[in-house]
Scaffold this motif. Structure first.
Motif, short mmCIF file in Angstrom:
data_model
loop_
_atom_site.label_atom_id
_atom_site.label_comp_id
_atom_site.label_asym_id
_atom_site.label_seq_id
_atom_site.Cartn_x
_atom_site.Cartn_y
_atom_site.Cartn_z
N THR A 97 -1.07 11.87 14.89
CA THR A 97 -0.71 10.46 14.74
C THR A 97 -0.17 10.21 13.33
O THR A 97 -0.84 10.52 12.35
CB THR A 97 -1.95 9.58 14.99
OG1 THR A 97 -2.42 9.86 16.31
CG2 THR A 97 -1.61 8.10 14.86
N GLY A 98 1.03 9.66 13.29
CA GLY A 98 1.65 9.38 11.99
C GLY A 98 1.29 7.98 11.53
O GLY A 98 1.24 7.04 12.32
N PHE A 99 1.02 7.88 10.24
CA PHE A 99 0.58 6.62 9.66
C PHE A 99 1.63 6.28 8.61
O PHE A 99 1.71 6.91 7.57
CB PHE A 99 -0.79 6.85 9.02
CG PHE A 99 -1.61 5.62 8.82
CD1 PHE A 99 -1.57 4.56 9.71
CD2 PHE A 99 -2.47 5.53 7.73
CE1 PHE A 99 -2.35 3.44 9.51
CE2 PHE A 99 -3.26 4.42 7.53
CZ PHE A 99 -3.19 3.37 8.42
N VAL A 100 2.46 5.29 8.94
CA VAL A 100 3.63 5.06 8.12
C VAL A 100 3.57 3.67 7.50
O VAL A 100 3.06 2.73 8.10
CB VAL A 100 4.91 5.18 8.99
CG1 VAL A 100 6.14 5.15 8.10
CG2 VAL A 100 4.88 6.45 9.79
N GLY A 101 4.11 3.56 6.33
CA GLY A 101 4.19 2.26 5.69
C GLY A 101 4.77 2.43 4.30
O GLY A 101 4.75 3.52 3.75
N ALA A 102 5.29 1.34 3.78
CA ALA A 102 5.83 1.39 2.43
C ALA A 102 4.69 1.61 1.45
O ALA A 102 3.52 1.51 1.81
CB ALA A 102 6.56 0.10 2.12
N ASN A 103 5.01 1.91 0.21
CA ASN A 103 3.97 2.03 -0.82
C ASN A 103 3.22 0.71 -0.93
O ASN A 103 3.83 -0.34 -0.95
CB ASN A 103 4.59 2.38 -2.17
CG ASN A 103 5.19 3.77 -2.16
OD1 ASN A 103 4.70 4.64 -1.45
ND2 ASN A 103 6.27 3.96 -2.90
N ILE A 145 2.60 1.87 12.33
CA ILE A 145 3.32 1.37 11.16
C ILE A 145 2.52 0.24 10.54
O ILE A 145 2.11 -0.70 11.22
CB ILE A 145 4.74 0.88 11.53
CG1 ILE A 145 5.56 2.06 12.08
CG2 ILE A 145 5.43 0.29 10.31
CD1 ILE A 145 6.96 1.69 12.49
N LEU A 146 2.29 0.39 9.24
CA LEU A 146 1.50 -0.58 8.51
C LEU A 146 2.43 -1.30 7.55
O LEU A 146 3.28 -0.70 6.91
CB LEU A 146 0.44 0.20 7.71
CG LEU A 146 -0.90 -0.47 7.43
CD1 LEU A 146 -1.57 -0.83 8.73
CD2 LEU A 146 -1.79 0.48 6.63
N SER A 147 2.26 -2.62 7.49
CA SER A 147 3.06 -3.37 6.52
C SER A 147 2.23 -4.51 5.99
O SER A 147 1.63 -5.26 6.76
CB SER A 147 4.33 -3.89 7.20
OG SER A 147 5.06 -4.67 6.29
#
Lengths: 387, 291
Positions: free
Chosen positions: B30-36, B201-203
């Protein structure tokens, strides 16, 4: 809480010890400390505990009569006598410095010849020996009862603490014990703080905290460094006692031996009391450079204890030897030269135990709450409040 | 299965992670993606229990997770951390023993991993004598040392070249059991797109998108990329409309018709040099979601 709480702290302690032995500075620093302190004791014995020897030339006096002079000199003095045929030879030897003095007897005329002065212990021993013999002889000639004549003329000396003759050396030992306490607990205290902050700085602490409880980490660190510090102290002090025994300095051994044994107990308590606080100081820092400032209060406590132990006297000393942590440094030193009641020692120990329990809890609390804060240095006040 | 439910974390008044909920399914990457600053690292630290959440909970197989279960996880923190002045073998054996392995099996396991990572002949070297890529390998080995029941990897591939990433992924596949859920964070979308089965995706501290990577990509209208000789034909298309033009290429969305009919229509009237289904890259999903 954790899967193997007992083994976890042991593994941490083991790593801590192995890491220290892997450092050259640690090993050589320890060797240097042992050599300096043992060497100091040998020097102390060499310079401090030699009997004073007087070389006395005798002219016209039987050397057997001189055994009374030696008796009059008492403990700590040795009399070497050498017979000369005439006074001028003896005087020449005095002038050359081969003799301390020469005793010349002709008929009932006694002369003690010295160069510029005669040491007063030697002079008074000769005087009283000659006078005693003369009085005995005269009394016999006059048919006087010597005992009756001397009745009421004798002054007896009662020493309340006869072992304390070597008080100078014992002071020195006390000073040395305070210094060892200061030095060893400083070295290993800083070591604990640095070991904590190094784990923070290298971020390994996050992996460790994911694997075991932070308490296990703390106990392991304290245990490992306490074992090392205590081992060092036992080697230093035990070796010191062995040196006294080997050199045959039984008086000093009897005087400071118990103090040195107590020292180890006090050191263990005093070190453990501060150990958790050293960890806390490490946890407050975020880089190794910060450790100097976060450990400052602890360094001050140790320095204060050391100064008290080395220089305080009278009521200040009595009080300082009961104030926990300070007392751990002060009391064993005091025991080396002072008469301390057993209850005072036990009270001091008990207060140190209480302080150790409280301070370890405080230290552990600060440590737990600040270990994961890796971005900056934290003040003490903030540290205690942190959640 | 690792379930995160309503997890929040505040620093003072700032809410860094805001009611985050998602699942990491067994055997899936599972990929956990988001900007810094999106809250990925904070979320992962709360998952591992090294940071206490302000609210919410973590479940393991449907039950609130215990400390022991957490300790069976493998963890690679964002800021790499091992002892710089300790040999590789001592390092790994130490960590394995902390996880409850006895000395013998800890050594066996450490040697096995070092061999696998091609570092066995360097086992007595100090960590900081290794190249960064090799240090990263040791870090992964440290996360795998106790045969973890789940893996939480924070930016495991950052700083690695594409070849190193591939070999690392192969190693993970070999070493991680088939039922182990793996969560890894990254800000490299192409990488996540290529490797991951699922995506979160986290934002701004919130989950904006969560689901299987294929589904996420397939979401949205069915579009085709078309290149034809006679551009005027594009003005009227049966059952389709042109969205946008990109040089010679037109992006066409099917409205009511069938792609086969559209293709037949075009080939009947002009020369068609390109006609294929266009799948938006995840970057598009990401941009849409975080806009």
């Amino acid at each position: 809480m954790s899967t193997q709480p007992t083994t976890a702290w042991r593994i941490v302690a083991e790593r801590e010890i192995r890491a220290r032995f892997g450092e050259k500075t640690f090993v050589w620093g320890f060797v240097a400390m042992v050599l300096v302190s043992w060497g100091g004791l040998v020097a102390l014995d060499y310079f401090g505990d030699r009997d004073t020897t007087y070389d006395l030339g005798i002219v016209g006096v039987s050397s057997s009569a001189m055994s009374d002079v030696e008796k009059q000199l008492g403990e700590g003095y040795v009399l070497e006598t050498k017979e000369y045929d005439d006074r001028s030879d003896a005087e020449a030897a005095v002038t050359d410095g081969d003799l301390d003095a020469a005793l010349v007897s002709a008929d009932d005329d006694w002369t003690l010849v010295g160069n510029s002065a005669v040491d007063s212990p030697l002079e008074s021993a000769v005087r009283s020996s000659v006078a005693g013999a003369a009085v005995a002889r005269n009394a016999a000639a006059q048919d006087v009862d010597l005992e009756a004549l001397n009745a009421g003329a004798d002054v007896r000396v009662d020493l309340l603490d006869p072992e304390a003759e070597d008080v100078g050396q014992r002071r020195f030992v006390a000073f040395g014990l305070s210094f060892i306490f200061y030095l060893v607990s400083m070295i290993f205290g800083m070591q604990i703080a640095q070991s904590v902050v190094a784990e923070k700085e290298s971020r390994v602490v996050e992996i460790l905290a994911a694997a075991i409880s932070t308490r296990a980490l703390l106990w392991g660190k304290i245990a490992g460094n306490t074992v090392l510090a205590l081992g060092q102290v036992v080697i230093l002090v035990g070796g010191g006692l062995a040196i006294f025994a080997l050199l045959g300095n039984d008086a000093l051994l009897a005087g400071v031996g118990p103090a040195m044994a107590w020292f180890i107990a006090f050191f263990a308590l005093g070190f453990i009391a501060l150990a958790a606080l050293w960890s806390a100081a490490g946890a407050l820092a975020s880089r190794v450079q910060d450790v100097a400032s976060t450990t400052m209060p602890l360094q001050m406590v140790l320095l204060g204890g050391y100064m008290l132990g080395a220089f305080a006297s009278g009521p200040t000393l009595d009080i300082a030897s009961q104030v926990p942590v300070f007392s751990a440094i002060v009391m064993p030193g005091r025991l080396a030269y002072d008469d301390v009641a057993l209850w005072e020692i036990l009270l001091s120990l008990a207060l140190n135990v209480v302080a150790a329990v409280l301070l370890v809890r405080l230290g552990a609390r600060i440590y737990d709450r600040n270990l994961m804060q890796t971005s900056r240095k934290i003040g003490f006040r903030e540290a205690i409040r942190r959640r | 299965m690792l379930t995160v439910r309503g997890l929040s974390r505040a620093y003072g008044d700032a809410l860094v992670v805001d009611e985050v909920s998602f699942e990491v399914r067994p055997g899936r990457l599972t990929g956990f993606v988001g900007a810094n600053g999106a809250g990925k690292t904070t979320t992962m630290r709360m998952l591992m229990g090294v940071l206490a959440p302000s609210g919410g909970e973590v479940l393991w197989n449907g039950e609130p997770i215990t400390t022991d279960q957490r300790r069976s996880f493998g963890y690679m923190p964002e800021e790499r951390g091992l002892y710089p002045r300790m040999s590789l073998i001592d390092q790994l054996v130490f960590l394995a023993r902390l996880h409850g392995l006895d000395k013998g099996s800890a050594t066996d396991r450490a040697r096995h991993l070092l061999r696998h990572f091609g570092l066995d002949d360097r086992r007595d070297d100090l960590l900081d004598e290794l190249s960064l890529g090799n240090q990263q390998r040791v870090q992964i080995a440290a996360a795998l040392i106790h045969r973890p029941t789940a893996l939480i990897l924070d930016e495991p591939f950052s700083g690695l070249d594409p070849l190193a990433v591939d070999s690392m992924v192969d190693l993970l596949h070999d070493e991680v059991g088939p039922d182990v859920p793996v969560l890894f964070s990254s800000h490299q979308l192409e990488l996540v797109e290529r490797l991951c089965d699922d995506l979160i995706i986290l934002s701004g501290g919130r989950v904006v998108v969560a689901g299987a990577t294929d589904e996420l990509r397939g979401r949205g209208p069915v579009r085709y990329r078309v290149v034809v000789e006679d551009l005027s034909l594009l003005d009227t298309l049966p059952g389709a409309a042109v969205d946008s033009l990109d040089g010679d290429a037109a992006y066409v969305t099917m409205t009511s018709g069938e792609p086969a009919d559209l293709l037949a229509h075009l080939t009947a009237h002009t020369r068609v040099s390109e006609f294929h289904r266009h799948v938006e890259p995840l970057a598009h999903v990401f941009r849409e979601a975080t806009r």
